[in-house]
Design a protein around this motif. Sequence first.
Motif, PDB file in Angstrom:
ATOM      1  N   SER A 286       0.820  -1.217   0.000  1.00 24.16           N
ATOM      2  CA  SER A 286       0.000   0.000   0.000  1.00 24.16           C
ATOM      3  C   SER A 286       0.852   1.265   0.000  1.00 24.16           C
ATOM      4  CB  SER A 286      -0.899   0.014   1.243  1.00 24.16           C
ATOM      5  OG  SER A 286      -0.086   0.025   2.410  1.00 24.16           O
TER       6      SER A 286
ATOM      7  N   PHE B 261       4.221   3.860  -1.231  1.00 27.13           N
ATOM      8  CA  PHE B 261       4.580   4.583  -2.457  1.00 27.13           C
ATOM      9  C   PHE B 261       5.061   3.612  -3.546  1.00 27.13           C
ATOM     10  CE2 PHE B 261       8.494   6.958  -4.211  1.00 27.13           C
ATOM     11  CZ  PHE B 261       7.847   7.328  -5.375  1.00 27.13           C
ATOM     12  N   VAL B 262       6.087   2.852  -3.266  1.00 26.00           N
ATOM     13  CA  VAL B 262       6.619   1.908  -4.264  1.00 26.00           C
ATOM     14  C   VAL B 262       5.617   0.766  -4.477  1.00 26.00           C
ATOM     15  CG1 VAL B 262       8.503   0.310  -4.810  1.00 26.00           C
ATOM     16  CG2 VAL B 262       9.021   2.465  -3.622  1.00 26.00           C
TER      17      VAL B 262
ATOM     18  N   ARG C 110      -1.109  -3.521   7.349  1.00 24.58           N
ATOM     19  CA  ARG C 110      -1.575  -3.427   8.732  1.00 24.58           C
ATOM     20  C   ARG C 110      -3.049  -3.063   8.792  1.00 24.58           C
ATOM     21  NH1 ARG C 110       2.381   0.425  11.921  1.00 24.58           N
ATOM     22  NH2 ARG C 110       2.303   1.594   9.967  1.00 24.58           N
TER      23      ARG C 110
ATOM     24  N   LEU D  41       4.523  -6.683  10.292  1.00 26.73           N
ATOM     25  CA  LEU D  41       5.842  -7.313  10.301  1.00 26.73           C
ATOM     26  C   LEU D  41       6.384  -7.526  11.718  1.00 26.73           C
ATOM     27  CD1 LEU D  41       6.103  -7.437   7.275  1.00 26.73           C
ATOM     28  CD2 LEU D  41       8.368  -6.446   7.462  1.00 26.73           C
TER      29      LEU D  41
ATOM     30  N   GLN E 255       6.957   0.996  16.300  1.00 21.83           N
ATOM     31  CA  GLN E 255       7.556   0.899  14.957  1.00 21.83           C
ATOM     32  C   GLN E 255       9.039   1.270  15.055  1.00 21.83           C
ATOM     33  OE1 GLN E 255       5.675  -0.814  12.660  1.00 21.83           O
ATOM     34  NE2 GLN E 255       5.636   0.809  11.154  1.00 21.83           N
TER      35      GLN E 255
ATOM     36  N   TYR F 152      18.777   3.811  10.102  1.00 24.22           N
ATOM     37  CA  TYR F 152      18.025   3.287   8.953  1.00 24.22           C
ATOM     38  C   TYR F 152      18.942   2.372   8.147  1.00 24.22           C
ATOM     39  CZ  TYR F 152      15.733   3.266   4.344  1.00 24.22           C
ATOM     40  OH  TYR F 152      15.168   2.879   3.140  1.00 24.22           O
TER      41      TYR F 152
ATOM     42  N   LYS G 122      18.921  -1.657   7.793  1.00 21.00           N
ATOM     43  CA  LYS G 122      18.681  -2.217   6.447  1.00 21.00           C
ATOM     44  C   LYS G 122      19.791  -3.235   6.135  1.00 21.00           C
ATOM     45  CE  LYS G 122      15.012  -0.521   4.254  1.00 21.00           C
ATOM     46  NZ  LYS G 122      13.959  -1.424   3.748  1.00 21.00           N
TER      47      LYS G 122
END
Length: 325
Positions: free
Chosen positions: A16, A18-19, A39, A63, A92, A132, A136
Amino acid sequence: MKISDTPKLVTIFGGSGFVGRYVVRALVNRGYRVRVAVRRPDLAGFLQPIGNVGQIQLVQANLRYRKSIDAAVKGSDIVINLVGILTESGRQKFDAVHVFGARAVAEAARAEKAKLIHMSAIGADLESTSEYCETKGNGEKGVRAVLKDAIIMRPSMVFGQEDDFFNRFGAMARFAPALPLIGGGATKIQPVYVGDVAEAIALGVDGKLQSGKTYELGGPQVQTFRECLELLLKEIGRKKMLVSLPWFIASMVGKALGWLPGAPITSDQVEMLKTDNVVSEAAVKQKRTLEGTGLQPTPMAVILPSYLVQYRPHGQFTKIADESE
Ligand SMILES: NC(=O)c1ccc[n+]([C@@H]2O[C@H](COP(=O)([O-])OP(=O)(O)OC[C@H]3O[C@@H](n4cnc5c(N)ncnc54)[C@H](OP(=O)(O)O)[C@@H]3O)[C@@H](O)[C@H]2O)c1
């Protein structure tokens, strides 16, 4: 049970976002059955009209909760994990979403004998000072440990109608007298069109990419942060000062405002900007790039006018060609 004569079922976590919505479209156009695990399925109804009746299924998953992941992956042939967060809020946390969540999706895919495409980011690095990027990197490590055949996608900054970068600074340019050049604005970025990223992922789903590889996706131009803002201002027909913000001041601003919803920048994003965000030479050599997938990267000039028009001064809805063009 998987029925061989029905189209393959692709489950997308983060479909859902942007990408995600471009990935959903690319897969629907190819005839796949698409399950979007989100979610809040009640907020993802806008995806339904992209597909034919029954082609897109919305299910609930988070997740951070393993059971919901296992349930969402049941019966899938291919799993795509696009979930990522730029800022932490409440439960989150970067670790929970990028590390625990990424590994849990990989384990669920392995249990289901499904292929996995995992979305990471250029800059993913266990040694990074940005949380971040560090998480990742850790997420990639976990995914590889579980499923060495997974395809990992690492885009540079992604642009397109719902992007964060051009929309954020375009909105700022409407009222602010100047735009900030974080750390002086010399950081290199290789903006990549969201439609190209989605096509690359769809090629992975089609089985046309090499399993077990990490692809680095960048656009046709490497630009500095300053050049990106200059391009934006030219596109929206506004003259604004570009003011250099040294790293430590940018960091302080990020710390002071970063906790606010919709904050202009966080201190972690300032950390991210300290490193160039471009496709590596190794990826180019080994053809683990957008061009390596056989796609032609779309230039910014083709796409930006279609959505940046909203930031032009009132009355200027079309771009007025300047003398240099
Ligand atoms: N956009 C870029 O420039 C860029 C560049 C490099 C890499 N990436 C990576 O590409 C991926 C997609 O980015 P994007 O720009 O599309 O992000 P986005 O628009 O923020 O979408 C993120 C998606 O993740 C979902 N999500 C967040 N937390 C979740 C959780 N705990 N459980 C399940 N779903 C959750 C969101 O849904 P809800 O919050 O509605 O549940 C949303 O669908 C991310 O992994 C990102 O790190 C993006």
